[in-house]
Design a protein around this motif. Structure first.
Motif, PDB file in Angstrom:
ATOM      1  N   GLU A 355      -7.555  -7.029   9.240  1.00 34.88           N
ATOM      2  CA  GLU A 355      -6.440  -6.081   9.329  1.00 34.88           C
ATOM      3  C   GLU A 355      -6.120  -5.487   7.962  1.00 34.88           C
ATOM      4  O   GLU A 355      -5.808  -4.289   7.849  1.00 34.88           O
ATOM      5  CB  GLU A 355      -5.192  -6.767   9.888  1.00 34.88           C
ATOM      6  CG  GLU A 355      -5.279  -7.118  11.368  1.00 34.88           C
ATOM      7  CD  GLU A 355      -3.985  -7.721  11.881  1.00 34.88           C
ATOM      8  OE1 GLU A 355      -2.903  -7.208  11.513  1.00 34.88           O
ATOM      9  OE2 GLU A 355      -4.045  -8.712  12.636  1.00 34.88           O
ATOM     10  N   PHE A 356      -6.199  -6.321   6.942  1.00 35.63           N
ATOM     11  CA  PHE A 356      -5.902  -5.833   5.598  1.00 35.63           C
ATOM     12  C   PHE A 356      -7.018  -4.924   5.093  1.00 35.63           C
ATOM     13  O   PHE A 356      -6.761  -3.940   4.394  1.00 35.63           O
ATOM     14  CB  PHE A 356      -5.688  -7.014   4.649  1.00 35.63           C
ATOM     15  CG  PHE A 356      -4.434  -7.791   4.940  1.00 35.63           C
ATOM     16  CD1 PHE A 356      -3.210  -7.325   4.489  1.00 35.63           C
ATOM     17  CD2 PHE A 356      -4.473  -8.959   5.683  1.00 35.63           C
ATOM     18  CE1 PHE A 356      -2.041  -8.021   4.762  1.00 35.63           C
ATOM     19  CE2 PHE A 356      -3.313  -9.659   5.968  1.00 35.63           C
ATOM     20  CZ  PHE A 356      -2.096  -9.188   5.513  1.00 35.63           C
ATOM     21  N   LEU A 357      -8.257  -5.225   5.468  1.00 39.57           N
ATOM     22  CA  LEU A 357      -9.372  -4.333   5.119  1.00 39.57           C
ATOM     23  C   LEU A 357      -9.168  -2.963   5.749  1.00 39.57           C
ATOM     24  O   LEU A 357      -9.288  -1.927   5.063  1.00 39.57           O
ATOM     25  CB  LEU A 357     -10.683  -4.963   5.590  1.00 39.57           C
ATOM     26  CG  LEU A 357     -11.982  -4.212   5.287  1.00 39.57           C
ATOM     27  CD1 LEU A 357     -13.154  -5.189   5.244  1.00 39.57           C
ATOM     28  CD2 LEU A 357     -12.297  -3.123   6.333  1.00 39.57           C
ATOM     29  N   ASN A 358      -8.860  -2.933   7.038  1.00 39.35           N
ATOM     30  CA  ASN A 358      -8.690  -1.653   7.737  1.00 39.35           C
ATOM     31  C   ASN A 358      -7.486  -0.873   7.216  1.00 39.35           C
ATOM     32  O   ASN A 358      -7.528   0.354   7.068  1.00 39.35           O
ATOM     33  CB  ASN A 358      -8.556  -1.897   9.237  1.00 39.35           C
ATOM     34  CG  ASN A 358      -9.855  -2.371   9.865  1.00 39.35           C
ATOM     35  OD1 ASN A 358     -10.939  -2.029   9.394  1.00 39.35           O
ATOM     36  ND2 ASN A 358      -9.763  -3.162  10.922  1.00 39.35           N
ATOM     37  N   ALA A 359      -6.395  -1.591   6.941  1.00 41.57           N
ATOM     38  CA  ALA A 359      -5.213  -0.926   6.394  1.00 41.57           C
ATOM     39  C   ALA A 359      -5.509  -0.359   5.017  1.00 41.57           C
ATOM     40  O   ALA A 359      -5.010   0.710   4.642  1.00 41.57           O
ATOM     41  CB  ALA A 359      -4.049  -1.908   6.333  1.00 41.57           C
ATOM     42  N   GLY A 360      -6.337  -1.080   4.246  1.00 43.93           N
ATOM     43  CA  GLY A 360      -6.729  -0.581   2.932  1.00 43.93           C
ATOM     44  C   GLY A 360      -7.481   0.731   3.036  1.00 43.93           C
ATOM     45  O   GLY A 360      -7.236   1.667   2.261  1.00 43.93           O
ATOM     46  N   LEU A 361      -8.392   0.834   3.993  1.00 41.24           N
ATOM     47  CA  LEU A 361      -9.115   2.091   4.187  1.00 41.24           C
ATOM     48  C   LEU A 361      -8.162   3.237   4.487  1.00 41.24           C
ATOM     49  O   LEU A 361      -8.325   4.354   3.977  1.00 41.24           O
ATOM     50  CB  LEU A 361     -10.122   1.948   5.334  1.00 41.24           C
ATOM     51  CG  LEU A 361     -11.441   1.234   5.031  1.00 41.24           C
ATOM     52  CD1 LEU A 361     -12.288   1.148   6.293  1.00 41.24           C
ATOM     53  CD2 LEU A 361     -12.217   1.959   3.930  1.00 41.24           C
ATOM     54  N   PHE A 395      -3.510  -0.769  -2.298  1.00 45.88           N
ATOM     55  CA  PHE A 395      -3.591  -1.968  -1.473  1.00 45.88           C
ATOM     56  C   PHE A 395      -2.202  -2.521  -1.171  1.00 45.88           C
ATOM     57  O   PHE A 395      -1.956  -3.023  -0.069  1.00 45.88           O
ATOM     58  CB  PHE A 395      -4.457  -3.038  -2.147  1.00 45.88           C
ATOM     59  CG  PHE A 395      -4.775  -4.183  -1.229  1.00 45.88           C
ATOM     60  CD1 PHE A 395      -5.667  -4.014  -0.174  1.00 45.88           C
ATOM     61  CD2 PHE A 395      -4.175  -5.413  -1.387  1.00 45.88           C
ATOM     62  CE1 PHE A 395      -5.943  -5.053   0.702  1.00 45.88           C
ATOM     63  CE2 PHE A 395      -4.444  -6.458  -0.520  1.00 45.88           C
ATOM     64  CZ  PHE A 395      -5.346  -6.275   0.532  1.00 45.88           C
ATOM     65  N   GLU A 396      -1.292  -2.410  -2.108  1.00 48.01           N
ATOM     66  CA  GLU A 396       0.074  -2.861  -1.833  1.00 48.01           C
ATOM     67  C   GLU A 396       0.689  -2.040  -0.701  1.00 48.01           C
ATOM     68  O   GLU A 396       1.390  -2.582   0.163  1.00 48.01           O
ATOM     69  CB  GLU A 396       0.953  -2.785  -3.073  1.00 48.01           C
ATOM     70  CG  GLU A 396       2.377  -3.229  -2.799  1.00 48.01           C
ATOM     71  CD  GLU A 396       3.181  -3.556  -4.039  1.00 48.01           C
ATOM     72  OE1 GLU A 396       4.331  -4.003  -3.877  1.00 48.01           O
ATOM     73  OE2 GLU A 396       2.678  -3.366  -5.149  1.00 48.01           O
ATOM     74  N   ALA A 397       0.415  -0.736  -0.706  1.00 49.28           N
ATOM     75  CA  ALA A 397       0.920   0.107   0.385  1.00 49.28           C
ATOM     76  C   ALA A 397       0.339  -0.351   1.725  1.00 49.28           C
ATOM     77  O   ALA A 397       1.034  -0.358   2.748  1.00 49.28           O
ATOM     78  CB  ALA A 397       0.563   1.567   0.118  1.00 49.28           C
ATOM     79  N   ALA A 398      -0.932  -0.744   1.708  1.00 50.42           N
ATOM     80  CA  ALA A 398      -1.563  -1.240   2.931  1.00 50.42           C
ATOM     81  C   ALA A 398      -0.928  -2.537   3.395  1.00 50.42           C
ATOM     82  O   ALA A 398      -0.629  -2.710   4.591  1.00 50.42           O
ATOM     83  CB  ALA A 398      -3.061  -1.431   2.684  1.00 50.42           C
TER      84      ALA A 398
END
Length: 407
Positions: A355-361, A395-398
């Motif tokens: 989930e964090f990978l996808n949000a980062g994208l 990444f923090e925004a993600a």
């Protein structure tokens, strides 16, 4: 020739479904920035999974490739070539090694290492000394032999029967090795100084020193898989230097070509002698194009200022990711070495690394995972400091979006 536009959907139509690539298709890279088909920009903390160690389109690598492309591409191993000889000499000069075997991938380098270990024991001690000890959660490649030595059953499921004579001990538990090792039967102990796919788990220094001692006491070879931890990734050219433990065989790939497929198995003259003429080979191993690029990579990465810079960048990334983790309660620790880092999810977020990978994208930053519980970072060794700061902000925004959506 007219070429139709390609899309992510085309992958499902024409490719074997063993991968599940993301929705974007990158088309251009420069340094630690990547642009997709729509022109969206991303900060790259993936590094092609610890491969693009000097970033994208590095002018030195482009120059080395272009120069060699105008001279000679391929000969096979019926003949040797100048780039291969120069690279082998450089690797021997900079490491413990006295002999080098070139291949195309980490899996092939490990295949050669494991075959050499068995062949050496067969020649020196007899056919009964053929067992290999590896570790749970290890990863050594995707050939049937290497996936069997790797300690993750999910990668072997459906491909049995597996090669025999392989045992798995517990990583960082010397006593578990002591219970398995045998002077009569064990030919090698195989270990990653830092388990990459297994969660970015560093070995304890005393554990590796203990393995060296156990191997010496039992006439077994110590094999270091440095496919992911090598070529400057830890702030040392190879991680064995950081631990002050010298293996008998070492495999290197990923960052070795900076993105061009190339791999190497490094070893001593005494051990190498067991791979006599005709016992092993690789059509593309030692390819002139690959070795010319790898030469430029090693010449660059081995410079003291580059290795020192890895440690400084590592400190900034670790500090930044841990601060994000503390603010949002998502990371319990950031572990690893140099620019191979694993951000371990807290209990609340276990199983949700993707989930964090996808949000980062979505926010324009590319990260990796190492299993379901670790966000992995393996950026360019020379990623500019402004790119690190930009990546941390994105990444923090993600992370903020993921955590807010779960509240």
């Amino acid at each position: 020739m007219n070429r139709e536009p390609v899309s992510r959907e085309l992958f499902d139509e024409v490719m074997v479904p063993n991968y599940a690539p993301g929705s974007i298709i990158p088309v251009r890279g420069e340094g630690s920035r990547i642009w997709d088909q729509e022109g969206r920009e991303f900060v790259d903390l993936q590094g092609g999974i610890a491969v693009t160690c000097l970033g994208h389109s590095h002018p030195g690598l482009v120059g080395a490739l272009t120069d060699q492309a105008e001279k000679l591409w391929h000969l096979s191993n019926v003949m040797t070539n100048e780039p291969a000889l120069r690279l082998a000499k450089t690797l021997c000069d900079l490491t413990f090694a006295e002999r080098v075997f070139f291949a195309n991938s980490g899996g092939e380098a490990n295949e050669a290492a494991f075959k050499l270990a068995r062949r050496y024991a067969w020649e020196h001690f007899g056919p009964e000394k053929n067992e290999i000890i590896s570790f749970t959660n290890s990863f050594h490649g995707r050939t049937l032999f290497t996936v069997s030595v790797g300690g993750q059953p999910k990668y072997l499921e459906g491909f049995e029967p597996a090669p025999g004579g392989i045992h798995h001990a517990t990583f960082n538990d010397l006593e578990s090795v002591r219970k398995l090792i045998s002077k009569d039967k064990t030919c090698a102990v195989v270990v990653e100084p830092i388990q990459g796919e297994g969660g970015v788990m560093p070995a304890d220094p005393e554990f590796l020193k203990g393995l060296r001692q156990l191997c010496d006491e039992n006439d077994a070879l110590l094999v270091f898989d440095e496919v992911q931890s090598g070529v400057g990734r830890t702030g040392y050219l190879y991680a064995y230097e950081m631990y002050d433990v010298v293996p008998d065989i070492l495999s290197s790939a990923k960052g070795l070509g900076g993105g061009f497929p190339v791999a190497a198995m490094l070893t001593t003259a005494k051990v190498a002698a067991s791979l006599s003429v005709g016992t092993h080979g690789s059509t593309y191993g030692g390819n002139a194009l690959a070795c010319a690029v790898a030469q430029k990579v090693i010449d660059t990465v081995s410079q003291p200022d580059i290795l020192k810079g890895v440690k400084a960048r590592s400190e900034r990334l670790q500090k930044g990711m841990m601060a994000i983790g503390e603010r949002y309660g998502v990371f319990s620790e950031v572990r690893g070495a140099g620019l191979l880092l694993g951000c371990v999810l807290t209990e609340k977020w276990q199983g949700r690394a993707k989930e964090f990978l996808n949000a980062g994208l979505d926010e324009g930053v590319m990260v990796l995972v190492a299993g379901a519980n670790v966000v992995r970072l393996a950026p360019s060794l020379i990623i500019p400091e402004p790119d690190i700061e930009d990546a941390l902000e994105r990444f923090e925004a993600a992370v903020k979006k993921v955590t807010e959506a779960s509240n």
